[in-house]
Design a protein around this motif. Structure first.
Motif, PDB file in Angstrom:
ATOM      1  N   GLU A 216     -21.801   0.057   0.324  1.00 24.34           N
ATOM      2  CA  GLU A 216     -21.682  -1.514   0.036  1.00 24.34           C
ATOM      3  C   GLU A 216     -19.892  -1.450   0.696  1.00 24.34           C
ATOM      4  OE1 GLU A 216     -20.102  -5.280  -1.465  1.00 24.34           O
ATOM      5  OE2 GLU A 216     -20.528  -3.660  -2.584  1.00 24.34           O
ATOM      6  N   ARG A 217     -19.596  -1.013  -0.345  1.00 20.03           N
ATOM      7  CA  ARG A 217     -17.962  -0.678  -0.366  1.00 20.03           C
ATOM      8  C   ARG A 217     -17.459  -0.588   1.527  1.00 20.03           C
ATOM      9  NH1 ARG A 217     -13.449  -2.534  -2.872  1.00 20.03           N
ATOM     10  NH2 ARG A 217     -15.024  -4.096  -4.114  1.00 20.03           N
ATOM     11  N   TRP A 244     -10.505   5.265   4.339  1.00 22.09           N
ATOM     12  CA  TRP A 244     -11.069   5.277   2.965  1.00 22.09           C
ATOM     13  C   TRP A 244     -12.021   6.280   2.707  1.00 22.09           C
ATOM     14  CZ3 TRP A 244     -12.740   1.963   7.066  1.00 22.09           C
ATOM     15  CH2 TRP A 244     -14.034   2.327   7.782  1.00 22.09           C
ATOM     16  N   ARG A 245     -11.841   6.430   1.147  1.00 16.63           N
ATOM     17  CA  ARG A 245     -12.646   7.902   0.553  1.00 16.63           C
ATOM     18  C   ARG A 245     -13.027   7.307  -0.688  1.00 16.63           C
ATOM     19  NH1 ARG A 245     -10.379  13.133   0.934  1.00 16.63           N
ATOM     20  NH2 ARG A 245     -11.104  13.280   3.378  1.00 16.63           N
ATOM     21  N   VAL A 270     -13.996   3.138  -3.705  1.00 10.95           N
ATOM     22  CA  VAL A 270     -13.431   2.853  -3.262  1.00 10.95           C
ATOM     23  C   VAL A 270     -11.961   3.023  -2.684  1.00 10.95           C
ATOM     24  CG1 VAL A 270     -13.843   3.156  -0.198  1.00 10.95           C
ATOM     25  CG2 VAL A 270     -16.642   3.304  -2.055  1.00 10.95           C
ATOM     26  N   ALA A 271     -10.437   3.871  -2.126  1.00  8.02           N
ATOM     27  CA  ALA A 271      -9.914   3.477  -1.727  1.00  8.02           C
ATOM     28  C   ALA A 271      -9.675   3.245   0.152  1.00  8.02           C
ATOM     29  CB  ALA A 271      -8.890   4.117  -2.411  1.00  8.02           C
ATOM     30  N   GLU A 328      -8.592  -1.742  -3.865  1.00  9.63           N
ATOM     31  CA  GLU A 328      -7.248  -0.273  -3.754  1.00  9.63           C
ATOM     32  C   GLU A 328      -6.305  -0.127  -2.464  1.00  9.63           C
ATOM     33  OE1 GLU A 328      -5.949   1.880  -6.961  1.00  9.63           O
ATOM     34  OE2 GLU A 328      -5.311   3.738  -5.473  1.00  9.63           O
ATOM     35  N   ILE A 329      -5.665  -0.277  -2.124  1.00  7.25           N
ATOM     36  CA  ILE A 329      -4.805   0.441  -1.108  1.00  7.25           C
ATOM     37  C   ILE A 329      -3.675   1.785  -1.741  1.00  7.25           C
ATOM     38  CG2 ILE A 329      -3.430  -0.397   1.203  1.00  7.25           C
ATOM     39  CD1 ILE A 329      -5.318  -3.180   0.608  1.00  7.25           C
ATOM     40  N   GLN A 330      -3.741   2.558  -0.332  1.00  7.82           N
ATOM     41  CA  GLN A 330      -2.474   3.182  -0.375  1.00  7.82           C
ATOM     42  C   GLN A 330      -2.197   3.635   0.611  1.00  7.82           C
ATOM     43  OE1 GLN A 330      -5.459   6.812  -1.752  1.00  7.82           O
ATOM     44  NE2 GLN A 330      -5.940   6.203  -3.911  1.00  7.82           N
ATOM     45  N   ILE A 331      -0.419   3.315   0.681  1.00  5.22           N
ATOM     46  CA  ILE A 331      -0.323   4.208   1.263  1.00  5.22           C
ATOM     47  C   ILE A 331       1.146   4.992   1.572  1.00  5.22           C
ATOM     48  CG2 ILE A 331       1.459   2.755   3.253  1.00  5.22           C
ATOM     49  CD1 ILE A 331       0.311  -0.316   1.636  1.00  5.22           C
TER      50      ILE A 331
END
Ligand code: MN
Length: 592
Positions: A216-217, A244-245, A270-271, A328-331
């Motif tokens: 779903e994510r 995404w991972r 899932v980020a 969550e977001i990773q940059i």
């Protein structure tokens, strides 16, 4: 199939490193293939498949061709061949055909493979020592990771008892090491594989719990990505990649335990990862995201300005994205991403010299500052290990590396000694009785004088004799306080006797009777393996040469063709190769 697998590795090398030595890799393959021909793994696959699989893991880490060749060759000196001359001959051939560097890598990997895991209580200390012992060349541990990762992937073929032991060792030793070296890719997979075998109930429960949520994510992130891209382009930020991972199961499980097993409280299930060209772009991207989506207070982490101890860098934020969904977001930059996935492997670089339009020479060079940073990180990490003896860590300074050598017992235990230490220091380190009765020493299988300076990584076996006694001359060459003190103590205690008879050192030596046969100190005198075969206690047992079991090690017997029982260590790799379980019997140590 092996040929296809080899081709895949060669293709990967060509893409990641135009200067790679394909000929060398093929040569290493041919050598390994010949050695392992006819050998099978427990799964029934040809053994060479394992070597190729490990090499593919190394190829994915983008390490040089020499390491890759050494990975293909990593088991050629450890196939359990009892015949010493064959192994010595093979070692010579290996060095002749592949040079000292590759041969040394293979030898070191073989040596590390012999280090025993003593269970949780001793794991930490052994782990550190093992690390220090190989700190000279980090490529050795990378090969070991690849070896272990493939063994974990194929663990299902092992008997359940062995599965648990290997999984525990992996979770206690290999995964934390991979984490500490920053190799996120290997760490996550090792943990998840161990988790599955150690806590199958919890593992499968979690897999079922999150399955729908993951899907779903992912659908949701797929939907919001184009909008995000548009916003970034408006600000002239060109993301290189947005993907995404899903979080790894084991780290998710650990986190869940801190959140009362409530999955809804985990925002990074899932980020979303955004890879941008520069550090400036990272911060600009964060600005854009916070402009379009409201950040959750207290969840912004700047690991670029303040990297994690293992070197991990990224910006993390958690936002209410479209529909109020918390994400969550990773940059990070591409370099940060590579380092997060490949860790220490990314800290090494190729120094390639161009000649006549082609890459002719590739030298594997450590980046000096990064390496130093790594050593510091390792120290910090070891400090964190609360269970371990304080002094051990306090004495761990950088020069500690230069002034210590690591010596292996024939059973694979690591003993650390100061540089210049001799077999006598080693003997007293093991036990003062061994030191006092030390009569001779074998280093890497050859007899040496007792005042020989030992070299890092040697295997030392002390030969004791009941009537042997310390000589005053020993005080001139021993390096450790321990040995010096014990020798002095012994001499003082026996002084009266000695001065009474007015013996000289020479006479003491001459007098020493030599009737006792040479026997290694480790051979038990009172304990003998007894086979528990119903109704037949008289069956003869012999200790296997390949693993030389010692009490109180767990052991297992193998019924040979002439109805004798060879006793192996329960974890002997030769035993593991035996397919016919009916030939295996329970044995235990019993006083003679
Ligand atoms: Mn292996």
């Amino acid at each position: 199939m092996p040929q296809e697998q080899l081709q895949k590795i060669l293709d990967k090398c060509k893409t990641s490193n135009p200067g790679c030595d394909l000929e060398l890799i093929e040569r290493a393959y041919n050598f390994a293939e010949e050695v392992h021909r006819g050998q099978k793994r427990l799964s029934g696959e040809p053994y060479i498949i394992h070597c190729l699989a490990a090499a593919e893991i190394i190829a994915d880490l983008k390490i040089d061709s020499k390491t890759l060749a050494a990975t293909l060759l990593h088991d050629v000196l450890d196939d359990g061949d009892d015949d010493k001359t064959i192994m010595e001959e093979r070692e010579r051939k290996l060095e002749k055909e592949f040079g000292k560097e590759i041969a040394t890598l293979v030898k070191s990997v073989t040596k590390i493979g012999k280090i025993k895991y003593h269970g949780v209580e001793r794991a930490v200390e052994n782990l550190c020592k093992m690390f220090l012992a190989i700190a000279e060349d980090i490529r050795v541990i990378l090969i070991k990771f690849a070896d272990r990762l493939h063994n974990m992937r194929t663990l299902a073929a092992q008997p359940p008892e062995k599965q648990k032991r290997i999984a525990l060792e992996t979770l206690e030793i290999f995964a934390p090491l991979a984490d500490r070296l920053g190799i996120g890719r290997i760490k996550g997979e090792l943990e998840d594989l161990s988790f599955q075998y150690l806590m199958p109930g919890e593992y499968f429960w979690l897999v079922n719990q999150v399955h729908d949520q993951f899907e779903e994510r992912e659908r949701y992130l797929e939907r919001i990505t184009p909008d995000l891209k548009k916003e970034l382009l408006k600000e002239n930020i060109k993301p290189l990649q947005i993907f995404w991972r899903a979080k790894h199961y084991h780290s998710l499980y650990r986190k869940l335990k801190r959140y009362e097993m409530n999955l809804n409280r985990i925002y990074d299930l899932v980020a979303l990862r955004i890879i941008v060209p520069t550090i400036e772009d990272c911060y600009a991207t964060l600005g854009v995201i916070h402009k379009i989506w409201r950040p959750l207070p207290g969840r912004i982490k700047d690991y670029i300005a303040l990297p994690k101890p293992n070197g991990y860098q990224s910006l993390h934020t958690t936002v209410f994205s479209q529909g109020g969904k918390i994400t969550e977001i990773q940059i990070r930059t591409l370099q940060m991403h590579e380092e997060a996935e490949r860790g220490i492997a990314a800290h090494w670089y190729y120094n390639e010299q161009k000649g006549l339009g082609t890459y002719i020479k590739r030298i594997f060079v450590p980046a000096p500052e990064k390496e130093l940073k790594w050593i510091k990180q390792m120290q910090e990490w070891q400090k964190e290990m609360r269970e371990s003896p304080e002094e051990f860590f306090q004495s761990l300074k950088i020069d500690f590396f230069k002034n210590r050598i690591f010596i292996f017992t024939p059973q694979g235990d690591v003993i650390d000694l100061p540089e210049g230490a001799t077999p006598v220091d080693f003997a007293f380190h093991i036990h003062s009785e061994v030191g006092v009765h030390c009569q001779g020493a074998r280093v890497d299988g050859k007899m040496v004088a007792l005042d020989t300076s030992l070299q890092n990584g040697q295997v030392v076996e002390i030969i004791t004799q009941k009537n042997a006694r310390p000589s005053r001359d020993w005080l001139k060459f021993v390096r450790t306080h321990q040995a010096k003190d014990r020798i002095r103590q012994w001499l003082t205690r026996h002084q009266e006797k000695l001065s009474g008879i007015k013996e000289t050192e020479e006479e003491v030596k001459k007098e020493t009777p030599k009737q006792e046969p040479l026997r290694p100190i480790s051979r038990p005198r009172v304990l003998k393996p007894i086979a528990e075969v119903a109704g037949d206690a008289k069956i003869t047992t012999t200790l296997a040469k390949c693993c030389q079991p010692q009490p109180p090690q767990p052991i297992r017997g193998y019924i040979t063709l002439n109805q004798r029982i060879t006793v192996h260590r329960a974890n002997c790799h030769n035993l593991a190769k035996i397919k016919d379980n009916s030939r295996l019997v329970d044995v235990r140590w019993k006083a003679e």
